[in-house]
Design a protein around this motif. Structure first.
Motif, PDB file in Angstrom:
ATOM      1  N   THR A 107       0.697  -1.278   0.015  1.00 53.71           N
ATOM      2  CA  THR A 107      -0.049   0.016  -0.105  1.00 53.71           C
ATOM      3  C   THR A 107       1.028   1.226   0.054  1.00 53.71           C
ATOM      4  OG1 THR A 107      -2.030   1.072   1.000  1.00 53.71           O
ATOM      5  CG2 THR A 107      -0.140   0.278   2.461  1.00 53.71           C
ATOM      6  N   SER A 109       0.166   5.207   1.545  1.00 57.01           N
ATOM      7  CA  SER A 109      -0.830   5.990   2.277  1.00 57.01           C
ATOM      8  C   SER A 109      -0.205   7.324   2.750  1.00 57.01           C
ATOM      9  CB  SER A 109      -1.339   5.308   3.295  1.00 57.01           C
ATOM     10  OG  SER A 109      -2.414   5.820   4.077  1.00 57.01           O
ATOM     11  N   HIS A 125      -1.065   7.426  -5.194  1.00 53.11           N
ATOM     12  CA  HIS A 125      -2.032   6.387  -4.633  1.00 53.11           C
ATOM     13  C   HIS A 125      -2.643   5.391  -5.552  1.00 53.11           C
ATOM     14  CE1 HIS A 125      -1.835   8.837  -1.031  1.00 53.11           C
ATOM     15  NE2 HIS A 125      -2.286   8.023  -0.336  1.00 53.11           N
ATOM     16  N   ASN A 129      -1.461   1.604  -5.638  1.00 55.03           N
ATOM     17  CA  ASN A 129      -2.719   0.797  -4.833  1.00 55.03           C
ATOM     18  C   ASN A 129      -3.577   0.039  -6.012  1.00 55.03           C
ATOM     19  OD1 ASN A 129      -1.311   1.567  -2.619  1.00 55.03           O
ATOM     20  ND2 ASN A 129      -3.080   3.162  -2.040  1.00 55.03           N
ATOM     21  N   SER A 157      -9.334  -0.946   2.883  1.00 54.55           N
ATOM     22  CA  SER A 157      -9.359  -0.482   4.398  1.00 54.55           C
ATOM     23  C   SER A 157     -10.876  -0.006   4.568  1.00 54.55           C
ATOM     24  CB  SER A 157      -8.697   1.058   4.209  1.00 54.55           C
ATOM     25  OG  SER A 157      -8.377   1.633   5.382  1.00 54.55           O
ATOM     26  N   GLU A 167      -8.141  11.179   4.595  1.00 56.24           N
ATOM     27  CA  GLU A 167      -7.346  10.227   3.459  1.00 56.24           C
ATOM     28  C   GLU A 167      -7.884  10.080   2.342  1.00 56.24           C
ATOM     29  OE1 GLU A 167      -5.664   6.893   6.365  1.00 56.24           O
ATOM     30  OE2 GLU A 167      -7.269   7.524   7.390  1.00 56.24           O
ATOM     31  N   TYR A 170      -6.152   8.035  -0.415  1.00 57.97           N
ATOM     32  CA  TYR A 170      -5.893   6.727  -0.059  1.00 57.97           C
ATOM     33  C   TYR A 170      -7.442   5.844  -0.012  1.00 57.97           C
ATOM     34  CZ  TYR A 170      -5.547   2.778   3.252  1.00 57.97           C
ATOM     35  OH  TYR A 170      -5.137   1.444   3.936  1.00 57.97           O
ATOM     36  N   LYS A 174      -8.198   2.603  -2.329  1.00 57.68           N
ATOM     37  CA  LYS A 174      -8.638   1.602  -1.584  1.00 57.68           C
ATOM     38  C   LYS A 174     -10.161   1.130  -1.955  1.00 57.68           C
ATOM     39  CE  LYS A 174      -5.080  -0.405   0.394  1.00 57.68           C
ATOM     40  NZ  LYS A 174      -4.661  -1.603  -0.095  1.00 57.68           N
TER      41      LYS A 174
END
Length: 258
Positions: A107, A109, A125, A129, A157, A167, A170, A174
């Motif tokens: 990952t 982040s 990101h 990811n 997540s 976030e 991120y 995710k």
């Protein structure tokens, strides 16, 4: 010691850089179940974070995993380079002949709210990811020639359960990984490959300050944080034949909390 139900199978686990991390716990669990394990790491990522790299380096991780009596191999790679996912899969195939299990645990982040977001943060990101995970899965599927036993486990997540406004980049990445699960599963199921995503929840890997640690501990119905081994046990089970009828799912391993 658990029964060696994965003996003769090979797992590739990405994002294995620290013995306190989820990736290491996953690799350790798969090794205890008898699998040969190829671990990927990108140590500079951890070295640049508050928690730091493993104090004894990657050789310490390898030495610990070798104690379980299975074959262990390793390669470093930065998934910001679009060639690296295929290179890592090829290295694992060269080391062990094939891969049965892919766990995309890596990952990237950082913390940014809406006002702080930059194009670079968003792109990084998504590249690490999302693109990295898709290209890993592509390369894994290309080398999987068995009619059954293939396993892909992705890591997401808690963005689908709780807001994470600090976030956003991120969360976007995710969230994309989670949304890929059902479609990848539908595409790969006829080839004997299951695809599932695990949300490990708030996991104590050394990243939280004291205030956040206590807040999450108190909010969890079980009165504790998740440990890396909690997610690893679930992922280990998903890799076994007992889980062959489970695919296209997002599983929340959160102790009933975050």
């Amino acid at each position: 010691m658990p029964e060696a139900v994965l003996k003769g199978r090979v797992a590739l686990v990405t994002g294995v850089s620290r013995r306190k991390g989820i990736g290491f716990a996953i690799a350790q669990r798969l090794a205890t179940l008898g699998a040969d394990v190829f671990i990927h790491s990108f140590s500079p990522y951890d070295a640049d974070r508050s928690w730091g790299a493993d104090p004894d380096g990657i050789p310490a991780l390898i030495a610990t995993l070798q104690e379980y009596g299975t074959r262990i191999a390793h390669a470093e790679g930065n998934f910001l380079d679009p060639a690296v996912p295929h290179q890592i899969v090829n290295a694992a195939v060269e080391a062990f002949g094939h891969i049965d299990i892919l766990v995309a645990n890596h990952t990237y982040s950082t913390l940014e709210n809406l006002e702080e977001l930059t194009a670079t943060a968003i792109d990084t990101h998504l590249q690490v990811n999302v693109r990295g995970t898709l290209l890993l899965t592509q390369a894994f599927a290309a080398q999987h020639h068995q009619s059954s036993g293939g396993r892909v486990v992705l890591l997401t997540s808690g963005q689908h359960l709780n807001p994470m406004p600090s976030e956003l980049a991120y969360v976007a990445s995710k969230g994309a990984v989670q949304q890929l699960t059902l479609s990848l599963s539908a595409h790969l199921s006829p080839r004997g490959i299951t695809v599932n995503t695990v949300n490990p929840g708030a996991t104590d890997t050394g990243w939280a300050d004291d205030k956040l640690y206590e807040f999450i501990r108190a909010a969890n119905p079980q009165g504790r944080w998740g440990q890396p081994e909690d997610a690893a046990r679930l992922i280990g089970w998903l890799a076994t034949d007992d889980a062959q009828w489970i695919t296209g799912q997002t599983l929340n391993s959160t102790g009933g909390g975050y």
